[in-house]
Design a protein around this motif. Structure first.
Motif, PDB file in Angstrom:
ATOM      1  N   ALA A 176      37.067  74.427 -87.466  1.00  0.00           N
ATOM      2  CA  ALA A 176      37.628  75.533 -87.342  1.00  0.00           C
ATOM      3  C   ALA A 176      36.839  76.739 -87.509  1.00  0.00           C
ATOM      4  N   SER A 177      37.270  78.350 -86.165  1.00  0.00           N
ATOM      5  CA  SER A 177      36.467  78.893 -86.702  1.00  0.00           C
ATOM      6  C   SER A 177      37.357  80.268 -85.940  1.00  0.00           C
ATOM      7  N   GLY A 178      36.881  81.472 -86.394  1.00  0.00           N
ATOM      8  CA  GLY A 178      37.624  82.521 -85.572  1.00  0.00           C
ATOM      9  C   GLY A 178      38.594  83.544 -86.871  1.00  0.00           C
ATOM     10  N   PHE A 179      38.284  82.435 -87.941  1.00  0.00           N
ATOM     11  CA  PHE A 179      39.067  83.183 -89.378  1.00  0.00           C
ATOM     12  C   PHE A 179      38.851  82.394 -90.233  1.00  0.00           C
ATOM     13  N   THR A 180      39.385  83.512 -91.408  1.00  0.00           N
ATOM     14  CA  THR A 180      38.755  82.694 -93.091  1.00  0.00           C
ATOM     15  C   THR A 180      39.435  81.775 -93.178  1.00  0.00           C
ATOM     16  N   PHE A 181      38.756  80.599 -93.051  1.00  0.00           N
ATOM     17  CA  PHE A 181      39.583  79.370 -93.160  1.00  0.00           C
ATOM     18  C   PHE A 181      39.186  79.168 -94.576  1.00  0.00           C
ATOM     19  N   GLY A 182      38.957  79.383 -95.355  1.00  0.00           N
ATOM     20  CA  GLY A 182      38.953  79.512 -96.773  1.00  0.00           C
ATOM     21  C   GLY A 182      40.366  80.179 -97.764  1.00  0.00           C
ATOM     22  N   TRP A 183      41.240  81.011 -96.733  1.00  0.00           N
ATOM     23  CA  TRP A 183      41.836  81.168 -96.963  1.00  0.00           C
ATOM     24  C   TRP A 183      43.766  80.237 -96.686  1.00  0.00           C
ATOM     25  N   ALA A 191      49.745  58.195 -80.816  1.00  0.00           N
ATOM     26  CA  ALA A 191      50.101  59.936 -80.748  1.00  0.00           C
ATOM     27  C   ALA A 191      49.373  60.294 -79.852  1.00  0.00           C
ATOM     28  N   LEU A 192      49.196  61.954 -80.311  1.00  0.00           N
ATOM     29  CA  LEU A 192      48.394  63.194 -80.041  1.00  0.00           C
ATOM     30  C   LEU A 192      48.303  63.765 -81.032  1.00  0.00           C
ATOM     31  N   TYR A 193      47.421  63.443 -81.682  1.00  0.00           N
ATOM     32  CA  TYR A 193      47.307  64.187 -82.965  1.00  0.00           C
ATOM     33  C   TYR A 193      46.567  65.354 -82.805  1.00  0.00           C
ATOM     34  N   TYR A 194      47.001  66.521 -83.445  1.00  0.00           N
ATOM     35  CA  TYR A 194      46.604  67.597 -83.931  1.00  0.00           C
ATOM     36  C   TYR A 194      46.350  68.892 -84.709  1.00  0.00           C
ATOM     37  N   CYS A 195      45.045  69.251 -85.066  1.00  0.00           N
ATOM     38  CA  CYS A 195      45.044  69.694 -86.377  1.00  0.00           C
ATOM     39  C   CYS A 195      45.616  70.968 -85.829  1.00  0.00           C
ATOM     40  N   VAL A 215      38.836  72.180 -82.656  1.00  0.00           N
ATOM     41  CA  VAL A 215      38.754  71.315 -81.881  1.00  0.00           C
ATOM     42  C   VAL A 215      38.849  70.358 -82.365  1.00  0.00           C
ATOM     43  N   GLU A 216      39.473  69.485 -82.296  1.00  0.00           N
ATOM     44  CA  GLU A 216      39.994  68.411 -83.186  1.00  0.00           C
ATOM     45  C   GLU A 216      38.267  67.108 -82.285  1.00  0.00           C
ATOM     46  N   SER A 217      38.709  65.820 -82.766  1.00  0.00           N
ATOM     47  CA  SER A 217      37.915  64.849 -82.210  1.00  0.00           C
ATOM     48  C   SER A 217      38.152  64.202 -83.013  1.00  0.00           C
ATOM     49  N   GLY A 218      37.758  62.220 -82.555  1.00  0.00           N
ATOM     50  CA  GLY A 218      37.803  61.313 -83.842  1.00  0.00           C
ATOM     51  C   GLY A 218      38.560  60.339 -82.725  1.00  0.00           C
ATOM     52  N   GLY A 219      39.588  60.872 -82.622  1.00  0.00           N
ATOM     53  CA  GLY A 219      40.417  59.686 -81.798  1.00  0.00           C
ATOM     54  C   GLY A 219      40.110  59.043 -81.380  1.00  0.00           C
TER      55      GLY A 219
END
Length: 123
Positions: free
Chosen positions: A24-31, A92-96, A5-9
Motif C-alpha cells: 500500500a502507498s499514498g495514504f497514512t496506512f496505520g490510520w 476468485a479474483l482477490y482484491y486488497c 498492489v496485490e501479489s501471490g495468487g
C-alpha cells in the motif's frame, strides 16, 4: 494517490495453501482498516477478511473462518492473507481494499482497491 498492489495468487490444489500480499502507498496506512475481498466468476463481490488499524482485531466471513488469516505490517505498509485448506469454491479474483474512514475500525466498505490477484483452486 492511493495505490494497492496485490501479489501471490496462483494455482493451488484443494487442501493447499497460498499467501497473498498487498503493498500500500499514498495514504497514512496505520490510520485505516484494511481488508480482502473476492469475486468469483459470475458472482458479486464478497468481503472476505478485515483487520483494524492496530492489527490485533480481525474479522472474517463465515465462508473462510478458521482457514484464512489476515495480518498487517504497519511498518512496511503491507497487508497479507494466509489461505489454508483451500477449496475449489475459493477460486476468485482477490482484491486488497482500503476502508474509507480513518477511524481504524473495519466497516466492510472500501474506497480503494487494487487490480486483484487470481487464485485458482483445482486438482
Amino acid at each position: 494517490q492511493v495505490q494497492l498492489v496485490e501479489s501471490g495468487g496462483g494455482l493451488a490444489q484443494p487442501g493447499g495453501s497460498l499467501r497473498l500480499s498487498c503493498a500500500a502507498s499514498g495514504f497514512t496506512f496505520g490510520w485505516y482498516a484494511m481488508a480482502w475481498a473476492r469475486q468469483a466468476p459470475g458472482k458479486g463481490l464478497e468481503w472476505v477478511a478485515g483487520a483494524e488499524s492496530n492489527g490485533a482485531d480481525t474479522y472474517y466471513a463465515d465462508s473462510v473462518k478458521g482457514r484464512f488469516t489476515i495480518s498487517r505490517d504497519n511498518a512496511n505498509n503491507a497487508v497479507y492473507l494466509q489461505m489454508n485448506s483451500l477449496r475449489p469454491e475459493d477460486t476468485a479474483l482477490y482484491y486488497c481494499t482500503k476502508d474509507p474512514f480513518g477511524s481504524g475500525i473495519v466497516t466492510k466498505t472500501a474506497d480503494s482497491w487494487g487490480q486483484g490477484t487470481q487464485v485458482t483452486v483445482s486438482s
